[in-house]
Design a protein around this motif. Sequence first.
Motif, mmCIF file in Angstrom:
data_model
loop_
_atom_site.group_PDB
_atom_site.id
_atom_site.type_symbol
_atom_site.label_atom_id
_atom_site.label_comp_id
_atom_site.label_asym_id
_atom_site.label_seq_id
_atom_site.Cartn_x
_atom_site.Cartn_y
_atom_site.Cartn_z
ATOM 1 N N UNK A 23 0.808 -1.211 0.000
ATOM 2 C CA UNK A 23 0.000 0.000 0.000
ATOM 3 C C UNK A 23 0.847 1.269 0.000
ATOM 4 N N UNK A 24 2.099 1.141 0.445
ATOM 5 C CA UNK A 24 2.954 2.334 0.501
ATOM 6 C C UNK A 24 3.278 2.863 -0.887
ATOM 7 N N UNK A 25 3.147 2.013 -1.915
ATOM 8 C CA UNK A 25 3.449 2.435 -3.287
ATOM 9 C C UNK A 25 2.276 3.171 -3.945
ATOM 10 N N UNK A 26 1.118 3.157 -3.291
ATOM 11 C CA UNK A 26 -0.049 3.834 -3.870
ATOM 12 C C UNK A 26 0.115 5.351 -3.771
ATOM 13 N N UNK A 27 -0.441 6.048 -4.728
ATOM 14 C CA UNK A 27 -0.466 7.501 -4.647
ATOM 15 C C UNK A 27 -1.461 7.922 -3.570
#
Length: 233
Positions: A23-27
Amino acid sequence: MDTKKSTNNCNQLESYLRQNILFSRLTDEQLDSMCQYSRVITLKEGETLFRYGDTVHNFYFVYEGLIKLFRQSADGQEKIIEMEGAGKIFAEALMFLDLNFYPVSAAAMKKSTVISISSHHFLKLLRTSNDTCLLIMGDLSKRLHELIGEIDHLSLQTGRMRIANYLLDLSRDKGDEFKLDIPKNAIASLLSLQPETFSRLLKELCKDQIIQVKENQIGVLNKPLLREKAGLI
């Protein structure tokens, strides 16, 4: 289900989810959208999250605690399939399968906090994010390799070897003295052993002065010999 406490506070959800690489890669925009279809669930020890046969609507991220995934036989015996601790995601593979029910049950082994995420809306998000698709593929590939490894252990290792490997894994994470965080009968189920067999083999390891056991406290006394029992030497 009435005893679960939930909240849709998006700030809290974002804070929790950002701690997982998936989820950390989501904008910010993607995460905000996902939070609209997610919620925080707290579970007491022993409380059920979902049952075998329930309709699939969500997958889950364990923020803290420990969740067991299990099946029950016709005579009521429980077989633990997996244990999911803090930071783990589970039931996400069902998004890609033509299966509309959970093939296992899930319950908390201790007080736990999990994030419930809408599978339908996350799939829509994946169609807009190649990076997130690759992360999901990597996570599922890792799980597949772990399951293949578990099948190898069950088919090729004796019960004594499984216990020795399990204790070695714990000692690598916690040192040579550690506490068993889950009941011994749950560990036996995870290792596909009867509780009485698990207890007998633990006593054998104690008798050989390889480990010492005091209630739920384990001390590794002879790691080279424990590695030998695990079939690693």
